[in-house]
Design a protein around this motif. Sequence first.
Motif, PDB file in Angstrom:
ATOM      1  N   GLY A  96     -34.812  -9.107  -9.356  1.00  0.00           N
ATOM      2  CA  GLY A  96     -35.227 -10.499  -9.311  1.00  0.00           C
ATOM      3  C   GLY A  96     -36.349 -10.823  -8.360  1.00  0.00           C
ATOM      4  O   GLY A  96     -36.717 -12.000  -8.216  1.00  0.00           O
ATOM      5  N   THR A 147     -31.228 -12.032 -12.716  1.00  0.00           N
ATOM      6  CA  THR A 147     -30.273 -12.611 -11.767  1.00  0.00           C
ATOM      7  C   THR A 147     -28.992 -13.041 -12.472  1.00  0.00           C
ATOM      8  O   THR A 147     -27.903 -12.939 -11.899  1.00  0.00           O
ATOM      9  CB  THR A 147     -30.906 -13.799 -11.023  1.00  0.00           C
ATOM     10  N   THR A 189     -33.067 -19.473  -9.060  1.00  0.00           N
ATOM     11  CA  THR A 189     -34.032 -19.281 -10.143  1.00  0.00           C
ATOM     12  C   THR A 189     -34.085 -20.501 -11.043  1.00  0.00           C
ATOM     13  O   THR A 189     -35.169 -20.958 -11.444  1.00  0.00           O
ATOM     14  CB  THR A 189     -33.660 -18.032 -10.964  1.00  0.00           C
ATOM     15  N   GLU A 239     -28.832 -16.378  -6.149  1.00  0.00           N
ATOM     16  CA  GLU A 239     -30.169 -16.076  -6.645  1.00  0.00           C
ATOM     17  C   GLU A 239     -30.376 -16.655  -8.056  1.00  0.00           C
ATOM     18  O   GLU A 239     -31.454 -17.154  -8.384  1.00  0.00           O
ATOM     19  CB  GLU A 239     -30.418 -14.564  -6.652  1.00  0.00           C
ATOM     20  N   PHE A 280     -25.653 -12.471  -6.079  1.00  0.00           N
ATOM     21  CA  PHE A 280     -26.650 -12.882  -7.063  1.00  0.00           C
ATOM     22  C   PHE A 280     -26.358 -14.226  -7.711  1.00  0.00           C
ATOM     23  O   PHE A 280     -27.234 -14.780  -8.382  1.00  0.00           O
ATOM     24  CB  PHE A 280     -26.827 -11.792  -8.120  1.00  0.00           C
TER      25      PHE A 280
END
Length: 455
Positions: free
Chosen positions: A237, A197, A217, A213, A210
């Motif tokens: 991911g 990511t 994470t 994302e 992303f």
Amino acid sequence: MPNSTANLRKAIPPLTAALFAIAGFAHPLRAQDGPPAWLTRLFQPPATASVPAPGDATAQWSGQSGASGDPRMSADAIRAAAADFGNCIAGLWPDAERRGITRANYERFTAGLTPDLSIMDKLDAQPEFNMAPWDYLDLLASDDRIAHGQQLLAQNASTFAAVERAYGVDRYIVAAIWGVESNYGTMIGDRPVLRSTATLACVGRRRDFFRDEFSATLEILQRGDIPPDRLVGSWAGAFGPTQFMPTSFLRYAVDFDHDGRRDVVDSIPDMIASTANNLRMDGWAPGETWGYEVALPANFNYLLADSPRQTSVRQWESLGLRRANGRPFPHPAERASLLLPAGARGPAFLMLRNFAVIMKYNPAEAYALATGYLADRLRGGGPFVHPWPRDERVLTLGERYQLQQLLAQRGFAIGQPDGLIGPQTRLAIRSFQQSVGQIPDGFASSEVLDKLQGR
């Protein structure tokens, strides 16, 4: 798969979505060009017990520019972004801070992080798929996969029963998603999700998507739901046996085993319940199925297929449709649309609202059909009644592109030729078939191409 092209949820199941979009099996409400190439996820090897160090390369980048033509995917732009990777990661701190990530954890998680440039080859890949939809259904609902799924259903019967009571979602659908997404956890990918990511947030053409994302994470790692060495998955991911994207994990994951962590990787109860919760929140209708295989009357009007507008099952019956197995429709008031994945020669399906819910989990008709079919087989049902046209030659990418060009030359609106058979091309095929006396089923067959070529 939730929002924003299903939030990239499982980055599309193994091979399926890209294949079916190209073969003329994409969702009728999607854009003409089908799912973008960056959504395509190939089969991944089983996850390893440990994660590569941040600086290790999972594989080498080809050094080539991406096929999309996006200036951010040129080889020079990729190299420049990679050289500036450290500055990019530093610049993502405010997003992480808004998520509640501490500065100390941000620096700890990102220390020594380097881009995995091999992802760029996958982000802009334009693979050639020439396999037929029936071959992929054979793969995704193979005898081995059915037997394995039934074994897991028996082994985890109490968990599935508890999840059904809690969320109202059919256990067989959840098990089928487990099977289709990762072959029951044997193909979940082995790339560190944080590195993937981070790479996509800083390099290439999907950075805006992303960044969220990547921050999600970090939030997962800070919360401690999944250990860093277990947070591995696909190049895009997606992680765990049912392939959650990080933002989707934060939205849907639950701690069903009450150990204080939402672990969709190593806790079967958490994974099953989180997947069911996702479907429930996407509108799953308890006690209803996904759809029915149907038999069409001899004089059926094929122009009624593929429409996004749903009609009651009772109205479809008035047009002569019957269940292929001869049983009555249990709920005639249900609303359904008609799907013909292989044209008039293949099986036909009435798709109900739960079919659309499955598509929210992963936005491809192929995915939803494979999932529904595998669920029925896990339940003890038999194979489809009507045979697939296995003698049909599947068009190559070049032939599909030529088919679109020839349709456009004849004045049919197909959008920009791209080799992907989306709803606009299928509509054009129907119009052409009608004009030459063929059954207007919208299927991109070799017979249609021959007619267009004047053979």
